[in-house]
Design a protein around this motif. Structure first.
Motif, mmCIF file in Angstrom:
data_model
loop_
_atom_site.group_PDB
_atom_site.id
_atom_site.type_symbol
_atom_site.label_atom_id
_atom_site.label_comp_id
_atom_site.label_asym_id
_atom_site.label_seq_id
_atom_site.Cartn_x
_atom_site.Cartn_y
_atom_site.Cartn_z
ATOM 1 N N MET A 253 -0.715 -11.547 -4.629
ATOM 2 C CA MET A 253 -0.792 -10.097 -4.468
ATOM 3 C C MET A 253 -0.604 -9.388 -5.814
ATOM 4 S SD MET A 253 1.265 -9.527 -0.861
ATOM 5 C CE MET A 253 0.932 -7.765 -0.814
ATOM 6 N N LEU A 254 0.303 -9.904 -6.640
ATOM 7 C CA LEU A 254 0.492 -9.315 -7.969
ATOM 8 C C LEU A 254 -0.765 -9.476 -8.825
ATOM 9 C CD1 LEU A 254 4.154 -10.435 -8.800
ATOM 10 C CD2 LEU A 254 3.342 -8.101 -8.384
ATOM 11 N N LEU A 255 -1.398 -10.634 -8.726
ATOM 12 C CA LEU A 255 -2.640 -10.851 -9.481
ATOM 13 C C LEU A 255 -3.742 -9.914 -8.988
ATOM 14 C CD1 LEU A 255 -2.612 -14.768 -9.688
ATOM 15 C CD2 LEU A 255 -2.268 -13.155 -11.583
ATOM 16 N N ALA A 256 -3.777 -9.695 -7.669
ATOM 17 C CA ALA A 256 -4.793 -8.788 -7.117
ATOM 18 C C ALA A 256 -4.564 -7.364 -7.598
ATOM 19 C CB ALA A 256 -4.753 -8.850 -5.588
ATOM 20 N N ARG A 257 -3.307 -6.973 -7.726
ATOM 21 C CA ARG A 257 -3.021 -5.623 -8.223
ATOM 22 C C ARG A 257 -3.419 -5.497 -9.700
ATOM 23 N NH1 ARG A 257 3.112 -4.442 -6.473
ATOM 24 N NH2 ARG A 257 2.611 -2.388 -7.383
ATOM 25 N N ARG A 258 -3.215 -6.560 -10.462
ATOM 26 C CA ARG A 258 -3.560 -6.494 -11.889
ATOM 27 C C ARG A 258 -5.066 -6.519 -12.114
ATOM 28 N NH1 ARG A 258 -0.511 -10.471 -16.011
ATOM 29 N NH2 ARG A 258 -1.793 -12.085 -15.012
ATOM 30 N N SER A 259 -5.786 -7.227 -11.268
ATOM 31 C CA SER A 259 -7.234 -7.347 -11.444
ATOM 32 C C SER A 259 -8.015 -6.170 -10.868
ATOM 33 C CB SER A 259 -7.720 -8.644 -10.786
ATOM 34 O OG SER A 259 -7.533 -8.586 -9.379
ATOM 35 N N GLY A 260 -7.353 -5.330 -10.089
ATOM 36 C CA GLY A 260 -8.038 -4.187 -9.503
ATOM 37 C C GLY A 260 -8.500 -4.393 -8.079
ATOM 38 N N ASP A 263 -6.665 -2.123 -5.593
ATOM 39 C CA ASP A 263 -7.136 -0.732 -5.521
ATOM 40 C C ASP A 263 -8.408 -0.621 -4.694
ATOM 41 O OD1 ASP A 263 -5.014 0.149 -7.077
ATOM 42 O OD2 ASP A 263 -6.117 -0.143 -8.955
ATOM 43 N N ARG A 264 -9.298 -1.605 -4.798
ATOM 44 C CA ARG A 264 -10.528 -1.573 -4.005
ATOM 45 C C ARG A 264 -10.226 -1.724 -2.526
ATOM 46 N NH1 ARG A 264 -12.496 -4.524 -8.524
ATOM 47 N NH2 ARG A 264 -12.306 -6.540 -7.445
ATOM 48 N N VAL A 270 -8.400 1.654 5.287
ATOM 49 C CA VAL A 270 -7.174 1.010 5.771
ATOM 50 C C VAL A 270 -6.004 1.639 5.038
ATOM 51 C CG1 VAL A 270 -8.216 -1.203 6.405
ATOM 52 C CG2 VAL A 270 -7.390 -0.843 4.069
ATOM 53 N N THR A 271 -4.840 1.587 5.673
ATOM 54 C CA THR A 271 -3.650 2.151 5.045
ATOM 55 C C THR A 271 -2.936 1.082 4.222
ATOM 56 O OG1 THR A 271 -2.196 1.591 6.898
ATOM 57 C CG2 THR A 271 -3.373 3.710 7.006
ATOM 58 N N LEU A 272 -2.029 1.527 3.374
ATOM 59 C CA LEU A 272 -1.230 0.597 2.575
ATOM 60 C C LEU A 272 -0.405 -0.323 3.463
ATOM 61 C CD1 LEU A 272 0.009 -0.372 -0.117
ATOM 62 C CD2 LEU A 272 1.677 1.477 0.083
#
Length: 424
Positions: A253-260, A263-264, A270-272
């Motif tokens: 999840m941290l890698l997904a946040r860093r790669s963008g 955000d997509r 969908v909600t957070l």
């Protein structure tokens, strides 16, 4: 809801397509558990007093001194109980062993020292997972019995009575044993000498052990055939490596946040909260499936028996939820993937160690055992032990399930709060 299920399906597909993750989280715990289970057939009790239940049915003066000696031994933590309480405590694992001091034992043991009469037995009820503890307690018990009984035989009122009785039995049975008769006469003469403070006689020689023990391992249900060390080993290794999977989920999840990618995802309808909970549900499903698969191998290949399938499923679901929530916590509070991985791995190893996954928790000092009651892995392993080799029913697993779900809820709420705070 369709978007939520699609997110869960996406996570499951990504996980099972990663062969390295499957190797790490499924194959390695099975291999290591098999190794530890074959090496450790039981445990020892280093590091703290052994929990011993004492059922004192002999209330004579000598019986009281034996009980007092056991209670004073720093290597033992003695709790007086009745027989029913002691059996239940050993069966559930709250006591490692129970010593039953039967009525009239001290006098019968004294008689057995100088005759061929049957030796009285002390029943020992023990936890089958701790055979080394049984041997240690036997040694301490022998020390106390020999000290009290020999002291009584060579100076106490019971000793004088038994010496006279033994001489009378030799005469009545016409036993031609001059050596035994001379020894008894010498003992009677020794006992008649005036006692002075600090007087000390020589230790007697050639005396037989004045008692035996009757050992009974206590389990319940279908596992009453005996303790299978693979059961605890598979519990420990399963918990450890599945928690590693939860950590990897959080790092992902941290890698997904860093790669963008994060955000997509949030740009979609969908909600957070949906995104976070979907990741948690998929991780919980994976953790539950891994634990079931690991124990399927344990049952089929290593003859581990599950005494309560509902109890096992409850613990597995609770631990799956805990694993997912722990991963969410790592993702929520981790600054970078690299920093979060190191801290999370360290925290996982500490939880696994204190939870008794590597070695049984009874080997820890008493204060550490109390400390581990607030460690969720302790409850996971205790619950798995309860419904496998201990042979208990689903009710015995309910406390573990409740604690695991409580920790999972706490971790999830903290993670969602953190994600929302950062998103605001």
């Amino acid at each position: 809801m369709t978007a939520f299920l699609a997110l869960v399906r996406k996570d499951l597909i990504l996980y099972f397509s990663d062969k390295r993750a499957l190797l790490m989280h499924l194959v390695l715990p099975i291999v290591i558990a098999a190794f530890f289970g074959s090496v450790f057939g039981g445990g020892s009790a280093k590091g703290g007093g052994i929990d011993v239940a004492l059922v004192q049915q002999d209330t004579s003066d000598a019986g009281n001194r034996i009980a007092a000696g056991l209670k004073a031994d720093p290597n033992l933590h003695v709790t007086p109980m009745d027989l029913t309480q002691a059996r239940d405590a050993v069966r559930k694992g709250s006591q490692a062993i129970a010593i039953v001091l039967p009525a009239g034992f001290a006098e019968a043991a004294g008689t057995a020292m100088f005759s061929n009469q049957e030796k009285p037995a002390i029943p020992l009820l023990y936890d089958p997972s701790q055979p080394a503890v049984l041997a240690m307690v036997k040694g301490m018990l022998t020390q106390q019995v020999m000290q009290v009984v020999s002291a009584e035989m060579f100076g106490g009122p019971m000793g004088r009575k038994l010496t006279e009785r033994s001489l009378q039995q030799l005469d009545a049975n016409n036993v031609q044993d001059p050596a035994l008769r001379d020894m008894l006469v010498a003992v009677r003469k020794y006992e008649s000498l005036p006692r002075t403070e600090g007087a000390d006689g020589a230790a007697p020689r050639g005396l037989a052990m004045p008692f035996t023990t009757h050992d009974e391992g206590l389990t319940s249900g279908p596992v009453a055939q005996g303790y299978n060390p693979y059961a605890h080993s598979f519990s420990g290794m399963g918990v450890q490596f599945i928690l590693f999977m939860g950590v990897n989920m959080g790092i992902g999840m941290l890698l997904a946040r860093r790669s963008g990618v994060w955000d997509r995802l949030l740009a979609a309808p969908v909600t957070l909260t949906q995104v976070v909970l979907a990741r948690g549900v998929s991780a919980a499903i994976i953790a539950f499936g891994l634990l079931c698969a690991i124990f399927a191998v344990a049952v089929l290949a290593f003859h581990v028996q599950v005494s309560s399938v509902p109890g096992f499923v409850g613990v597995a679901l609770g631990f799956g939820a805990l694993t997912a929530a722990f991963g969410l916590l790592v993702a929520a509070f981790g600054k970078t993937p690299e920093a979060a991985r190191g801290i999370a791995m360290f925290a996982t190893l500490i939880m696994v160690m204190l939870g008794g996954a590597w070695v049984p928790s009874f080997m820890f000092p008493a204060w550490v055992q109390q400390l581990t009651m607030v460690v969720p892995t302790r409850w996971a392993i205790a619950g798995l032990d309860a419904v496998t080799w201990r042979g208990l029913d689903a009710a015995a697993a309910l406390p573990a399930v409740a604690v695991l779900l409580g920790f999972a809820l706490l971790f999830t709420v903290a993670a969602v709060w953190r994600f929302k705070r950062e998103q605001a």
